[in-house]
Design a protein around this motif. Structure first.
Motif, short mmCIF file in Angstrom:
data_model
loop_
_atom_site.label_atom_id
_atom_site.label_comp_id
_atom_site.label_asym_id
_atom_site.label_seq_id
_atom_site.Cartn_x
_atom_site.Cartn_y
_atom_site.Cartn_z
N THR A 151 1.02 -1.27 -0.09
CA THR A 151 0.04 0.11 -0.01
C THR A 151 0.84 1.29 0.25
O THR A 151 0.49 2.40 -0.43
CB THR A 151 -0.93 0.10 1.34
N SER A 152 2.19 1.19 0.56
CA SER A 152 2.95 2.37 0.60
C SER A 152 4.41 1.69 0.64
O SER A 152 4.73 0.69 1.41
CB SER A 152 2.95 3.27 1.70
N THR A 153 5.32 2.35 -0.26
CA THR A 153 6.80 2.30 0.04
C THR A 153 7.52 3.34 -0.21
O THR A 153 7.11 4.21 -0.96
CB THR A 153 6.92 1.03 -1.25
N LEU A 188 3.50 4.38 -8.08
CA LEU A 188 4.42 3.56 -8.42
C LEU A 188 4.95 3.93 -9.75
O LEU A 188 6.40 3.68 -10.12
CB LEU A 188 3.96 2.25 -8.29
N GLU A 189 4.25 4.06 -10.70
CA GLU A 189 4.58 4.26 -12.00
C GLU A 189 5.49 5.37 -12.11
O GLU A 189 6.27 5.57 -13.16
CB GLU A 189 3.30 4.40 -13.19
N ALA A 190 5.62 6.43 -11.32
CA ALA A 190 6.50 7.38 -11.52
C ALA A 190 7.68 7.26 -10.58
O ALA A 190 8.55 8.31 -10.34
CB ALA A 190 5.61 8.67 -10.88
N ALA A 191 8.13 6.09 -10.21
CA ALA A 191 9.31 5.76 -9.51
C ALA A 191 10.69 6.15 -10.01
O ALA A 191 11.37 6.90 -9.11
CB ALA A 191 9.24 4.32 -9.09
N ALA A 192 10.84 5.87 -11.34
CA ALA A 192 12.01 6.45 -11.95
C ALA A 192 12.04 8.04 -11.88
O ALA A 192 13.33 8.47 -11.38
CB ALA A 192 12.11 5.96 -13.34
N GLU A 193 11.09 8.60 -11.91
CA GLU A 193 10.94 10.14 -11.91
C GLU A 193 11.50 10.53 -10.47
O GLU A 193 12.28 11.31 -10.06
CB GLU A 193 9.55 10.69 -12.14
N GLY A 194 10.85 9.69 -9.32
CA GLY A 194 11.16 10.07 -8.16
C GLY A 194 12.73 10.04 -7.94
O GLY A 194 13.18 10.46 -6.94
N TYR A 195 13.34 8.86 -8.31
CA TYR A 195 14.64 8.48 -7.99
C TYR A 195 15.62 9.50 -8.47
O TYR A 195 16.45 10.18 -7.75
CB TYR A 195 15.12 7.25 -8.64
N GLY A 243 12.65 -6.69 -3.80
CA GLY A 243 12.25 -5.69 -2.81
C GLY A 243 10.70 -5.16 -3.18
O GLY A 243 9.96 -5.78 -3.73
N GLY A 244 10.36 -4.09 -2.26
CA GLY A 244 8.73 -3.72 -2.00
C GLY A 244 8.48 -2.47 -2.79
O GLY A 244 7.32 -2.05 -2.63
N GLN A 245 9.56 -1.91 -3.81
CA GLN A 245 8.77 -1.21 -4.43
C GLN A 245 8.15 -1.67 -5.86
O GLN A 245 8.45 -1.75 -6.96
CB GLN A 245 10.16 0.06 -5.10
N ALA A 246 6.83 -2.33 -5.41
CA ALA A 246 6.35 -3.24 -6.46
C ALA A 246 4.86 -3.36 -5.57
O ALA A 246 4.52 -2.67 -4.65
CB ALA A 246 6.92 -4.48 -6.31
N GLY A 305 17.53 -6.19 -13.63
CA GLY A 305 16.07 -6.79 -13.48
C GLY A 305 15.73 -7.07 -11.79
O GLY A 305 14.73 -7.26 -11.62
N ASP A 306 16.49 -6.73 -11.07
CA ASP A 306 16.54 -6.75 -9.63
C ASP A 306 15.39 -5.83 -9.23
O ASP A 306 15.46 -4.63 -9.43
CB ASP A 306 17.63 -6.37 -8.89
N VAL A 307 14.33 -6.15 -8.53
CA VAL A 307 13.35 -5.37 -8.04
C VAL A 307 13.80 -4.66 -6.81
O VAL A 307 14.56 -5.26 -5.64
CB VAL A 307 11.94 -6.08 -7.58
N LEU A 308 13.98 -3.51 -6.66
CA LEU A 308 14.41 -2.67 -5.57
C LEU A 308 13.36 -2.13 -4.45
O LEU A 308 12.13 -2.47 -4.77
CB LEU A 308 14.90 -1.21 -6.18
N GLY A 309 13.90 -1.62 -3.58
CA GLY A 309 13.25 -1.09 -2.50
C GLY A 309 13.07 -2.06 -1.26
O GLY A 309 12.83 -3.17 -0.94
N HIS A 310 13.27 -1.26 0.00
CA HIS A 310 13.31 -2.00 1.40
C HIS A 310 12.55 -1.41 2.45
O HIS A 310 12.61 -1.77 3.43
CB HIS A 310 14.73 -2.11 1.80
N GLU A 311 11.84 -0.37 2.11
CA GLU A 311 10.85 0.37 2.89
C GLU A 311 9.33 0.28 2.27
O GLU A 311 9.09 0.93 1.48
CB GLU A 311 11.06 1.88 3.19
N PHE A 312 8.60 -0.79 3.25
CA PHE A 312 7.23 -0.90 2.49
C PHE A 312 6.39 -1.48 3.76
O PHE A 312 6.63 -2.13 4.67
CB PHE A 312 7.29 -2.10 1.36
N MET A 313 5.09 -1.49 3.36
CA MET A 313 4.00 -1.77 4.28
C MET A 313 2.68 -2.05 3.25
O MET A 313 2.84 -1.99 2.13
CB MET A 313 3.42 -0.98 5.33
N GLY A 314 1.97 -3.10 3.68
CA GLY A 314 0.74 -3.55 2.99
C GLY A 314 -0.15 -4.45 3.95
O GLY A 314 -0.16 -4.54 5.04
#
Length: 394
Positions: free
Chosen positions: A33-35, A366-373, A138-141, A55-64
């Motif tokens: 729900t949030s990452t 989530l779809e704007a994650a690249a812009e966010g980075y 990771g949890g950016q997914a 191809g590795d999925v990133l992100g280590h701060e998440f909840m749901g």
């Protein structure tokens, strides 16, 4: 499902990847729900952490919310949970000592050799943080598999605590708290914190809660320094002031009692040694820019304490080892033992003793994650913390 994937240095993209599945009886599947994008993620983005694969999925701060469980998970479908970034088995020697980030069993055996070669011992598993730490997605997914789900996740039963209030229990709030704890804060202490990023701000907040008389935050971004001031800290802009001279003056000529390096391996600054570190990091022959750490060692008082929550991944040179020894400095560091602190910090959030929401500057789909980075990397004064929301409309 959709997930943010690594494709190379400063190249991340939201791709369609296979949905996660239950692999082990203790697993659970979480619908995110949030990452959040963490400052540590920028080390991956900048290509200075080894063993990250396309191809590795990133992100280590998440909840749901829990959507599926293995037969030995203690979670139930529908529960709302925050997931610590450290993966821990709960049963090994280190977990028994509440040193969860040193877990012996969460990094798969076939992945352990890399970190054992680099660091002398294998690291624990971490979500979305290279194959040194297990290669876990990771949890950016939209969804993520959570191993050892009977040990780590924090169930949020209070519907009044929205995601923004508790999301950072996954990493940066416990990291800031452990940083202050490692600094052994005593009542009346003068504490200096290098870095007004998320961890530095939470470390400053924690030090004040623990009884520090004065907390001084060093950075050069005006808005971030303003956030530190809003917490009750004093501030030093290293672009405008000689930091060591300022700290000596502010501590009665003795130096801070405790110092915290919340900057890590990509320190800013125009000192000669840091400019050389930057050049070496760019060509791959040096891993860490440690100017903040070196400055902290030279600034702390004799017999003082040094805490390092900032991430370092390799080697640095021109290190003031003599000062560390001759001044009798106590040094404590390490990845955060998140599971040790989550219940205590959750209670403090619920009681209103800790606020985390002041840090959030942007909420993006989530779809704007690249812009966010890219913005988190290039506009750090404006982008203090980005929360990504799967399913959120642009």
């Amino acid at each position: 499902m959709r997930a943010l994937c690594y494709h190379g240095k400063q190249d991340v993209r939201v791709d369609t990847v296979p949905d996660p599945e239950i692999v082990n009886p203790r697993d659970a599947i979480i619908q995110i729900t949030s990452t959040a994008i963490c400052g540590s993620d920028l080390h991956l983005y900048d290509g200075v952490i080894p063993a990250v694969a396309p191809g590795d999925v990133l992100g280590h701060e998440f909840m749901g919310r829990v959507v599926e469980t293995g037969p030995h998970s203690t979670l139930r479908k529908g529960q709302r949970v925050v997931v610590p970034f450290v993966i821990a088995c709960g049963a090994c020697y280190f977990c028994g000592k509440q040193q969860f980030s040193a877990c012996d069993n969460s990094n798969p055996v076939d992945k352990q050799e890399m970190s054992e070669t680099l660091y002398g011992s294998p690291m624990a598993g971490l979500f979305g943080y290279s194959h040194l730490t297990g290669g876990y997605a990771g949890g950016q997914a939209e969804y993520v598999r959570v191993p050892f789900s009977d040990v780590g996740p924090v169930v949020i039963e209070d519907d009044g605590l929205d995601d923004d209030k508790v999301l950072f229990l996954s990493d940066i709030l416990p990291t800031g708290w452990m940083a202050a704890e490692n600094a052994e804060i005593e009542s009346g202490d003068v504490v200096a914190v290098w870095g007004a990023g998320p961890v530095g701000l939470f470390a400053a907040q924690s030090a004040l809660i623990m009884g520090a008389a004065r907390v001084i935050v060093i950075d050069h971004y005006p808005h971030r320094l303003a956030l530190a001031k809003g917490l009750g800290a004093e501030i030093v802009n290293f672009r405008e002031t000689d930091v060591r001279e300022a700290l000596l003056e502010m501590s009665g000529g003795r130096g801070p009692d405790a110092v915290i390096d919340a900057v890590g391996m990509e320190a800013h600054g125009f000192s000669v040694d840091n400019m050389l570190d930057i050049a070496k990091q760019k060509v791959g022959i040096g891993a860490d820019r440690a100017s903040a750490l070196k400055q902290a060692i030279l600034a702390v008082r004799k017999g003082g304490r040094l805490s390092i929550p900032g991430v370092y991944g390799g080697m640095t040179d021109k290190f003031p080892l003599g000062a560390l020894m001759e001044k009798g400095i106590t040094l404590r560091t390490g990845q955060t033992h998140v599971q040790k602190y989550t219940n205590k910090l959750l209670a403090m959030i619920a009681e209103g003793k800790i606020d985390t929401t002041f840090l959030i500057s942007h909420r993006l789909p989530l779809e704007a994650a690249a812009e966010g980075y890219a913005n988190f990397k290039n506009h750090q004064d404006d982008y203090t913390k980005i929360v990504l929301k799967p399913g959120m409309e642009s």
